[in-house]
Write an enzyme that holds these catalytic residues in place. Structure first.
Site, PDB file in Angstrom:
ATOM      1  N   TYR A 120     -15.959  16.204 -16.717  1.00 57.54           N
ATOM      2  CA  TYR A 120     -16.024  15.216 -16.792  1.00 57.54           C
ATOM      3  C   TYR A 120     -17.435  14.848 -15.918  1.00 57.54           C
ATOM      4  O   TYR A 120     -17.291  15.258 -14.628  1.00 57.54           O
ATOM      5  CB  TYR A 120     -15.203  13.943 -16.408  1.00 57.54           C
ATOM      6  CG  TYR A 120     -15.198  12.528 -16.052  1.00 57.54           C
ATOM      7  CD1 TYR A 120     -15.636  11.846 -16.950  1.00 57.54           C
ATOM      8  CD2 TYR A 120     -14.781  12.411 -14.215  1.00 57.54           C
ATOM      9  CE1 TYR A 120     -16.162  10.085 -16.455  1.00 57.54           C
ATOM     10  CE2 TYR A 120     -15.620  11.180 -13.865  1.00 57.54           C
ATOM     11  CZ  TYR A 120     -15.865   9.788 -15.184  1.00 57.54           C
ATOM     12  OH  TYR A 120     -16.138   8.431 -15.136  1.00 57.54           O
ATOM     13  N   LYS A 143      -7.438   5.646 -19.481  1.00 61.04           N
ATOM     14  CA  LYS A 143      -7.904   6.335 -20.771  1.00 61.04           C
ATOM     15  C   LYS A 143      -7.637   5.988 -21.620  1.00 61.04           C
ATOM     16  O   LYS A 143      -6.428   4.954 -22.054  1.00 61.04           O
ATOM     17  CB  LYS A 143      -8.636   7.997 -21.174  1.00 61.04           C
ATOM     18  CG  LYS A 143      -9.511   7.939 -19.749  1.00 61.04           C
ATOM     19  CD  LYS A 143     -10.980   7.290 -19.977  1.00 61.04           C
ATOM     20  CE  LYS A 143     -11.555   7.029 -19.062  1.00 61.04           C
ATOM     21  NZ  LYS A 143     -12.167   8.712 -17.803  1.00 61.04           N
ATOM     22  N   ARG A 187       1.013  -0.524   0.040  1.00 63.88           N
ATOM     23  CA  ARG A 187       0.164   0.215   0.001  1.00 63.88           C
ATOM     24  C   ARG A 187       0.957   1.145  -0.287  1.00 63.88           C
ATOM     25  O   ARG A 187       0.310   1.807  -0.805  1.00 63.88           O
ATOM     26  CB  ARG A 187      -1.164   0.380   1.535  1.00 63.88           C
ATOM     27  CG  ARG A 187      -1.498   1.273   1.322  1.00 63.88           C
ATOM     28  CD  ARG A 187      -2.576   1.317   2.320  1.00 63.88           C
ATOM     29  NE  ARG A 187      -2.702   0.352   3.303  1.00 63.88           N
ATOM     30  CZ  ARG A 187      -1.599   0.569   4.535  1.00 63.88           C
ATOM     31  NH1 ARG A 187      -1.349   1.678   4.576  1.00 63.88           N
ATOM     32  NH2 ARG A 187      -2.259  -0.248   6.113  1.00 63.88           N
ATOM     33  N   ASP A 242      -7.312  18.332 -15.110  1.00 63.81           N
ATOM     34  CA  ASP A 242      -7.515  16.741 -15.327  1.00 63.81           C
ATOM     35  C   ASP A 242      -6.635  16.864 -16.911  1.00 63.81           C
ATOM     36  O   ASP A 242      -7.775  17.609 -18.296  1.00 63.81           O
ATOM     37  CB  ASP A 242      -9.267  16.586 -15.585  1.00 63.81           C
ATOM     38  CG  ASP A 242      -8.936  14.900 -14.940  1.00 63.81           C
ATOM     39  OD1 ASP A 242      -8.415  14.738 -16.583  1.00 63.81           O
ATOM     40  OD2 ASP A 242     -10.498  15.072 -15.141  1.00 63.81           O
TER      41      ASP A 242
HETATM   42  C1  LIG Z   1     -12.620   8.614 -16.913  1.00 63.37           C
HETATM   43  C2  LIG Z   1     -12.433  10.139 -16.687  1.00 63.37           C
HETATM   44  C3  LIG Z   1     -12.157  11.119 -15.128  1.00 63.37           C
HETATM   45  C4  LIG Z   1     -12.154   9.388 -14.232  1.00 63.37           C
HETATM   46  O1  LIG Z   1     -11.173   8.675 -14.194  1.00 63.37           O
HETATM   47  P1  LIG Z   1     -12.054   6.899 -13.618  1.00 63.37           P
HETATM   48  O2  LIG Z   1     -10.370   6.203 -14.081  1.00 63.37           O
HETATM   49  O3  LIG Z   1     -12.798   6.523 -14.929  1.00 63.37           O
HETATM   50  O4  LIG Z   1     -11.862   6.862 -12.106  1.00 63.37           O
HETATM   51  C5  LIG Z   1     -11.536  11.473 -14.847  1.00 63.37           C
HETATM   52  N1  LIG Z   1     -12.063  12.742 -15.863  1.00 63.37           N
HETATM   53  C6  LIG Z   1     -11.770  12.444 -17.065  1.00 63.37           C
HETATM   54  C7  LIG Z   1     -11.542  13.200 -17.841  1.00 63.37           C
HETATM   55  C8  LIG Z   1     -11.790  11.270 -17.299  1.00 63.37           C
HETATM   56  O5  LIG Z   1     -12.223  11.371 -18.647  1.00 63.37           O
END
Ligand SMILES: *Cc1c(COP(=O)(O)O)cnc(C)c1O
Length: 395
Positions: free
Chosen positions: A112, A210, A59, A185
């Site tokens: 998001y 992604k 962890r 982000d």
């Molecule tokens: C998918 C996504 C998230 C969240 O990520 P997870 O891996 O699904 O928890 C946050 N910001 C954006 C822009 C995303 O496309």
């Protein structure tokens, strides 16, 4: 300093000192033998162990996860990277490290859906308030900051799902003048297309699920910060709260990261052609893609990004029912949430990824369709969309 592709393949990924394995092994292990109490091993693993006193418990630190963190740090630039079990876990940990009850944050007008839900349904309960602001409009951000002291400004660029563009260098300056922090982000752009810390951001968040993972086979997240002190606080909080991913997940993500550059080039090429086709299609009323010269943020995107990305959204001229029907008619574009994989996806944000924004300032148009353009043969993708659009009006 090496180039991006070299770093993606080598940073944090020195051959294994014991076996010479050229790829970091999957350290599928929870605990580590100590050489006497407190005699932790792991320093010899080099870069991957740079931040720790040795391995104690997974962890706290794991060599495979450490290799991923080292690689992502090299790709984004910054002082420290921490990898998490998901993008949301990464966002949550960063926000808990930065915000206290009574703090206020500015969030984008489209974002998001899960990020909006975190602010709206979770953090508000801990007395952290938020205000949605149009981040593509620096004057609006300046006005909101003048109105009320904010702890941080949370920005997506390009935004999800409307592909809005915010000028990161301009925002960084005015956010810092107001005594706040800029968090970006960077999921949609990936570090290959855009490096927010170099433009003045204090922290970058990723859903590595992604583009970085890139193959729709693993969920993960990461935070990269510019300030080592914040990095140390995050590491403390990550260990204290425990939202770490497993070693195999880190390994898959690292495997994906190696080809990020070549994949992004192809995502950008395919998305540009598809956006141009949609822009001239009679059954499409509006196309959102920063690579189109008609896009409001085109020039800023051209200035701060290496390419315009693989995400394209558009509005169906036939309205919401037609948008929904279209999502069921494609054969190569798979109907599904998520994005950034090698395979193309199609979805209806209003009913799917952004359902949580219904009734809020972040609600998305009901006739909107979002595409995650993959790296298949572009002619095949175009043919698939043409076929689906030609089904318009046929029920
Ligand atoms: C998918 C996504 C998230 C969240 O990520 P997870 O891996 O699904 O928890 C946050 N910001 C954006 C822009 C995303 O496309």
């Amino acid at each position: 300093m090496h180039g991006f592709e070299t770093l993606a393949i080598h940073a944090g990924q020195e051959p294994d000192p014991v076996t010479g394995a050229v790829v970091p092994p999957i350290y599928q292990v929870s605990t580590y033998k100590q050489d006497g109490v407190g005699g932790l091993r792991g320093k010899e693993l080099g870069d991957a162990a740079r931040w720790i006193d040795g391995y104690e418990y997974s962890r706290t630190a794991n060599p495979t996860r450490g290799a991923l963190e080292e690689c992502l740090l090299a790709l984004e630039g910054g002082a420290r990277c921490l990898a998490f079990a998901s993008g949301m876990a990464a966002s949550d940990c960063l926000l808990r490290a930065l915000c206290r009850p009574g703090d206020h944050v500015l969030i984008p007008l489209d974002a998001y859906g899960g990020t909006f839900r975190l602010f709206d349904k979770v953090l508000q309960g801990w007395n952290v308030s938020y205000q949605p602001v149009q981040m593509s409009d620096p004057a609006a951000v300046r006005a909101a900051l003048a109105e009320r002291q904010a702890r941080l400004v949370w920005v997506e660029t390009p935004t999800n799902p409307l592909l809005g563009i915010a000028d990161l260098a301009v925002l960084a300056e005015l956010v810092h003048e107001a005594g706040a922090l800029l968090v970006v982000d960077n999921t949609f752009a990936s570090p290959y297309l855009q490096q927010p810390i170099a433009l003045g951001a204090d922290a970058v968040v990723h859903s590595t699920t992604k583009y970085i993972g890139g193959h729709s086979d693993v969920v993960g997240g990461a935070v990269v910060v510019a300030d080592p002190e914040l990095g140390a606080r995050l590491a403390f909080l990550q260990n204290a709260t425990g939202a770490v991913g497993g070693a195999f997940d880190a390994w898959l993500t690292l495997r994906g990261a190696k080809t990020l550059g070549v994949r992004m080039d192809r995502h950008c090429q395919n998305a540009q052609r598809i956006a141009e086709m949609l822009a001239s299609h009679p059954d499409v009323s509006e196309v959102f893609y920063p690579g189109l010269p008609s896009h409001l943020g085109h020039e800023i995107a051209a200035k701060q990004m290496r390419g315009f990305g693989g995400m394209v959204s558009f509005r169906a001229r036939g309205g919401p029912a037609e948008a929904l029907a279209l999502c069921g008619r494609t054969r190569l574009f798979t109907l599904g949430e998520s994005l950034g994989g090698v395979e193309s996806l199609i979805e209806h944000p209003g009913r799917m990824t952004h359902a949580s924004t219904a009734g809020s300032a972040l609600e998305v148009p009901a006739d909107l369709v979002r595409l995650s353009v993959g790296i298949e043969t572009c002619d095949d993708l175009i043919e698939d969309l043409r076929m689906a659009l030609a089904g318009a009006g046929q029920g």
